[in-house]
Enzyme design. Structure first.
Site, mmCIF file in Angstrom:
data_model
loop_
_atom_site.group_PDB
_atom_site.id
_atom_site.type_symbol
_atom_site.label_atom_id
_atom_site.label_comp_id
_atom_site.label_asym_id
_atom_site.label_seq_id
_atom_site.Cartn_x
_atom_site.Cartn_y
_atom_site.Cartn_z
ATOM 1 N N VAL A 1 -12.140 -6.510 0.145
ATOM 2 C CA VAL A 1 -11.716 -5.122 -0.003
ATOM 3 C C VAL A 1 -11.346 -4.621 1.387
ATOM 4 C CG1 VAL A 1 -12.477 -2.785 -0.565
ATOM 5 C CG2 VAL A 1 -13.126 -4.680 -2.054
ATOM 6 N N GLY A 2 -10.211 -3.955 1.496
ATOM 7 C CA GLY A 2 -9.764 -3.446 2.798
ATOM 8 C C GLY A 2 -10.155 -1.991 3.001
ATOM 9 N N GLY B 1 -1.742 -1.021 6.824
ATOM 10 C CA GLY B 1 -1.797 -2.145 7.757
ATOM 11 C C GLY B 1 -3.089 -2.918 7.590
ATOM 12 N N THR C 1 0.845 -1.202 0.000
ATOM 13 C CA THR C 1 0.000 0.000 0.000
ATOM 14 C C THR C 1 0.873 1.241 0.000
ATOM 15 O OG1 THR C 1 -1.715 -1.082 1.301
ATOM 16 C CG2 THR C 1 -1.728 1.304 1.343
HETATM 17 N N1 ASP Z 1 -4.464 -1.475 4.320
HETATM 18 C C1 ASP Z 1 -4.287 -2.388 3.228
HETATM 19 C C2 ASP Z 1 -5.473 -3.330 3.166
HETATM 20 O O1 ASP Z 1 -5.988 -3.720 4.187
HETATM 21 C C3 ASP Z 1 -3.032 -3.172 3.291
HETATM 22 C C4 ASP Z 1 -1.771 -2.467 3.710
HETATM 23 O O2 ASP Z 1 -1.777 -1.302 4.063
HETATM 24 O O3 ASP Z 1 -0.698 -3.093 3.675
HETATM 25 O O4 ASP Z 1 -5.853 -3.706 2.093
#
Ligand code: ASP
Length: 343
Positions: free
Chosen positions: A231-232, A254, A202
């Site tokens: 989906v995050g 995260g 990300t």
């Molecule tokens: N926040 C992102 C997600 O949950 C992943 C990341 O930040 O590494 O899709």
């Protein structure tokens, strides 16, 4: 009644006086004029900031800077953001992104496949449709209609190897993170690339331009080997990103599920509105996540990165190992963030 009217009038004039005084000091109603800055998540942010600074350093708009900045990371062969990233557990790379400007306009795409620059599609959603978010085949159809090319449905060599390795057990394990020692594994741990570098999936970027206006962008391939359709937080306005031109901007990285449950970036901005510095506001929301997750907080990483209208920047994470890239008129550096668990 007369007394009340007088009170309101005096208060309004009083605030106008304060505003005029602030303007005289160089601070606008929004941010500090003439002191542009950009911050972005993780080490890849350094390269992304360079592209953003090309625009900000010449007096350009924060919105253009945050779009062009993260496009560098999306296009990078050495990065896990974009089409080179790890696929979902069915072997497909699916991308999420969102963007927000100084007028609270926002656009997002999620579960988007075979498009190189999801952030640019998110901006088109914002500027050309009456909607905020398009997902899946609808988002892809829109991207194609807007002239974005359909890329090959192949995995990058790094992702191909990682996927083959993952298929041996096919487990979606909760991540055990020790990013500090680069020993992490699991969907949010940094991935080791064939060139020996470590990278994340990300990039979130927030910027203030020379006019004191804010914008932000966030783009990701999400969790490696996620369930198909997952989906995050990253494309969700208020979770992975939030901008309020009267206050500042925040982005997250995260474990997205835990950012969503506290409306993370929005919550950080609201605390900054109450006067907290970016770092203190980020810390409060990290503490909230830790309280909710209890012991499980030891197994997840979340970090918030924010800037405010006073030109301050700051971040806070659950675990050590999170750093962010800063670029302003004086500095181009990587800043190590403090964390809830110190070691
Ligand atoms: N926040 C992102 C997600 O949950 C992943 C990341 O930040 O590494 O899709």
């Amino acid at each position: 009644m007369l007394a009340r009217r007088k009170f309101i009038r005096t208060t309004v004039l009083g605030s106008l006086g304060v505003l005029a005084a602030r303007r005289a000091e160089g601070e606008t109603h929004f941010g500090i004029k003439g002191r542009p800055m950009v911050v972005s998540t993780w080490d890849a942010g350094l390269e992304a900031n360079k592209a953003a600074w090309e625009i900000l350093g010449k007096g350009g708009r924060a919105l253009d800077a945050v779009e062009k900045g993260v496009m560098v990371t999306e296009a990078s062969q050495n990065c896990c953001v974009g089409l080179g990233a790890n696929p979902d557990r069915d072997g497909f790379v699916t991308l999420d992104a969102c963007i927000m400007d100084e007028f609270s306009n926002c656009g997002a795409v999620a579960f988007l496949e075979r498009i190189k620059h999801p952030i640019a599609v998110a901006r088109r959603v914002m500027e050309k449709t009456p909607h905020v978010m398009l997902v899946g085949s609808g988002a892809q159809q829109f991207a194609l209609a807007e002239g974005f090319p359909l890329e090959a449905a192949t995995l990058s060599p790094d992702a191909e190897n990682a996927y083959r390795e993952w298929l041996k057990k096919s487990e979606y394990k909760p991540p055990a993170i020790n990013v500090e020692n680069k020993q992490g594994h699991g969907p949010f741990a940094p991935a080791k690339l064939s060139n020996g570098e470590w990278n994340h999936d990300t990039i979130g970027m927030v910027a203030m331009d020379a006019n004191g206006n804010f914008s932000g962008s966030c783009t990701t391939s999400g969790a490696g080997f996620k369930m198909r359709g997952r989906v995050g937080d990253s494309p969700i306005i208020g979770a992975g990103l939030f901008v309020d031109n009267e206050v500042g901007a925040c982005t997250a990285t995260g474990q997205g599920e835990d950012v969503i449950r506290v409306a993370g970036s929005h919550s950080v901005v609201e605390l900054m509105r109450q006067g907290l510095s970016p770092e203190k506001a980020a810390r409060k929301i990290i503490e909230r996540i830790v309280r909710i997750k209890k012991e499980k907080a030891r197994d997840i990483q979340v970090a918030f990165l924010a800037i405010d209208k006073k030109g301050r920047h700051g971040a806070f994470a659950i675990h050590p190992g999170f750093s962010y890239a800063l670029r302003n008129g004086e500095q181009e550096v990587l800043v190590r963030a403090k964390s809830f668990f110190e070691t």
